[in-house]
Design an enzyme around this catalytic site. Sequence first.
Site, mmCIF file in Angstrom:
data_model
loop_
_atom_site.group_PDB
_atom_site.id
_atom_site.type_symbol
_atom_site.label_atom_id
_atom_site.label_comp_id
_atom_site.label_asym_id
_atom_site.label_seq_id
_atom_site.Cartn_x
_atom_site.Cartn_y
_atom_site.Cartn_z
ATOM 1 N N HIS A 130 0.575 -1.490 -0.311
ATOM 2 C CA HIS A 130 -0.232 0.277 0.129
ATOM 3 C C HIS A 130 1.094 1.297 0.329
ATOM 4 C CE1 HIS A 130 0.203 -0.623 4.049
ATOM 5 N NE2 HIS A 130 0.177 0.906 4.633
ATOM 6 N N ASP A 160 0.056 -7.721 1.097
ATOM 7 C CA ASP A 160 0.614 -6.464 1.248
ATOM 8 C C ASP A 160 1.706 -5.849 1.415
ATOM 9 O OD1 ASP A 160 0.238 -3.254 1.110
ATOM 10 O OD2 ASP A 160 -0.470 -3.158 3.762
ATOM 11 N N SER A 235 4.658 2.613 8.177
ATOM 12 C CA SER A 235 4.240 1.473 7.176
ATOM 13 C C SER A 235 5.169 1.235 7.003
ATOM 14 C CB SER A 235 2.964 2.440 6.424
ATOM 15 O OG SER A 235 2.744 1.290 5.776
#
Length: 488
Positions: A130, A160, A235
């Site tokens: 992402h 992911d 992230s």
Amino acid sequence: MTKALKVFSAGNEVSIVRSRGVSGAAKVLLLTASLTALAVAQPAFAERSVPQTQSEVQLSYAPLVKQTAPAVVNVYAERMVERQISPLFSDPFFGQFFGRQAPQGRSQKQMSLGSGVIVAGDGIVITNNHVISGADEVKVALSDGREFPCKVLLKDDRYDLAVLKIRSDETFPTVPIGNSDDVEVGDITLAIGNPFGVGQTVTSGIVSGTARNSITDGEFGFFLQTDAAINPGNSGGALLDMHGDLIGINTAIFSKGGGSNGIGFAIPANMVKVFLAAAESGEKHFQRPYVGATFGPVTSDMAEALGLKAARGAIVSDIVPGSPAEKAGLKTGSVIVAVNGVPVQHPDALLYRLTVLGIGEKADLSVDRNGTISDVSLPLQLAPEDPPRDTRQISGNSPFAGLTVENISPRVIEEMRLPDGAKGVVVSEIENGSPAARVGFARGDIIVAVNDDNIDTTRMMENVAEQSPGYWKLSINRGGRMITQLFR
């Protein structure tokens, strides 16, 4: 209930992340966005132990942070998006001032920032999918400030994960990948990142849980849980153990308002290893082993009816004829309770164990049926491409002109994530500006019937498209929902 939440950094909107309602006000936030996250490491102790003396209590994480931080990069993903113009321009009155043609929307550059971890000296970087999803250009910045362009080798939104290759011939520092199966609840962890743009931040905590599932909306459901503070900005960053080894890639948090509540989740390192191996072998799609069976969770009522000691495991709910599952002797109603001696808590844990074993291996399943435990050997292989996909591009003047279609096989179902047992031919590509694009076909649409005739092969689809009936009646399966359309 799903809501859109805004995350702000230094007074400026950074990103919009999605959350899924859980337990009232709690939310699941993918750490999408956001800003740079640098991975961190941990002091190397010879053994796991609780500090016993004052000198042990005063130990510092600084040496390992210095050792591993150079191998963590910032990931910059740039994409061009069309800026929306005012709907007033579609009004005929305003149209006369623009020669009856509304001005075109302007393109603008959009950037998302995240983190990645260098895991090979030639510049192989692992990050979250992402972080780079939809990017036209991806760059990484090292801790010393140098920037390099990157090539995306492999990405998959189900897991992911994404693998990047730095475009450079130099040798880079790396972080070793550990064995996430050795991680135990209570182990100390470190995370590092740039939460909310405040700058590089190191946080510490412990492993709070393993084998967590139902965390995100994706198909992957096996996460490590930590209470090390993780926020939007971490992230794709690293979660490390006390040896400085990568044990997970930080991915999501539970949060009420977008900040850390001490409940963060990371994709285990063993999943990362399998994904990296697929990228380095040149695969364009990440392939998990084909089992040919559907599994469900074991509820308390099921456990009582089946005579199980606890509501754990994965119950076989359906089996594809001729599949590896059938050949291995699995039957509906059987409950898989362990893989290679490792207990299985739920279906997500089963699929994780099979995936990390890898294609070409064998899984030794412990199966409980009617209270009796038996061992089943399941070969792990690629989904078969039977029938052959026989890719064809449709031309001519029909509504199908511009489509590329393929026959449906277990391999195609896996690659394009089609419904199990799908029948027909699947749309793999649509040519821009073609009649098919104007009609509104989408990649993954399954053409089931045309003018009430079932479409079984791409050859049949090609022949039908060459006809000239007075009308076209089309039946398609889009994401499991049947749609019928009529064209003249």
